[in-house]
Scaffold this active site. Sequence first.
Site, PDB file in Angstrom:
ATOM      1  CG  ASP A 141      55.237  59.263  25.027  1.00 37.05           C
ATOM      2  OD1 ASP A 141      56.100  58.292  24.895  1.00 37.05           O
ATOM      3  OD2 ASP A 141      54.002  59.053  25.707  1.00 37.05           O
TER       4      ASP A 141
ATOM      5  CG  ASN B 232      44.282  57.832  24.785  1.00 40.44           C
ATOM      6  OD1 ASN B 232      44.277  58.173  23.130  1.00 40.44           O
ATOM      7  ND2 ASN B 232      45.669  58.005  24.307  1.00 40.44           N
TER       8      ASN B 232
ATOM      9  N   GLY C 299      42.777  53.853  23.987  1.00 37.60           N
ATOM     10  CA  GLY C 299      43.802  53.855  23.393  1.00 37.60           C
ATOM     11  C   GLY C 299      44.921  53.840  24.849  1.00 37.60           C
ATOM     12  CD  GLN C 300      43.314  55.572  31.088  1.00 39.59           C
ATOM     13  OE1 GLN C 300      41.858  55.668  30.304  1.00 39.59           O
ATOM     14  NE2 GLN C 300      43.704  55.688  31.978  1.00 39.59           N
TER      15      GLN C 300
ATOM     16  CG  HIS D 161      48.722  59.871  30.793  1.00 42.28           C
ATOM     17  ND1 HIS D 161      47.518  59.232  30.751  1.00 42.28           N
ATOM     18  CD2 HIS D 161      48.887  59.106  29.761  1.00 42.28           C
ATOM     19  CE1 HIS D 161      47.455  57.848  29.948  1.00 42.28           C
ATOM     20  NE2 HIS D 161      48.346  57.889  29.301  1.00 42.28           N
TER      21      HIS D 161
ATOM     22  CG  HIS E  15      49.191  61.542  24.719  1.00 43.63           C
ATOM     23  ND1 HIS E  15      50.142  60.506  25.385  1.00 43.63           N
ATOM     24  CD2 HIS E  15      48.048  60.737  25.637  1.00 43.63           C
ATOM     25  CE1 HIS E  15      50.096  59.624  25.694  1.00 43.63           C
ATOM     26  NE2 HIS E  15      48.962  60.053  25.883  1.00 43.63           N
TER      27      HIS E  15
END
Length: 113
Positions: free
Chosen positions: A30, A86, A92-93, A99, A101
């Site tokens: 990230d 998310n 919070g996407q 994806h 995290h």
Amino acid sequence: MSKTLFQKIIDREIPADIVYEDDDCLAFRDVAPQAPTHVLVIPKKPIASLDELADNDATLLGHLWLVIRNLANELQLADGYRVVVNCGSDGGQTVDHLHFHLLGGRVLSWPPG
């Protein structure tokens, strides 16, 4: 429909620090890490979110979880790690591409925020 940021990374239009790749998925660090280890694991198949998973995506989803497990081992997260997905704006996407995290390398508090 325009390509997402992640699709551009898959297509090598945008550079990324890739830590794993196979025919079905890609994992990269990230750019704004929230922990010492913060890797995103994404399917190469364009799936917008968890809500967009189809029943026939079950094998792909299982593969992604195994990749996450293997990466946690390779990245030496033996003391523990967290996997976050998310979904939607309230979740919070910010990129409309499924994806995961993978976070670790420090104690992760709860609730996350």
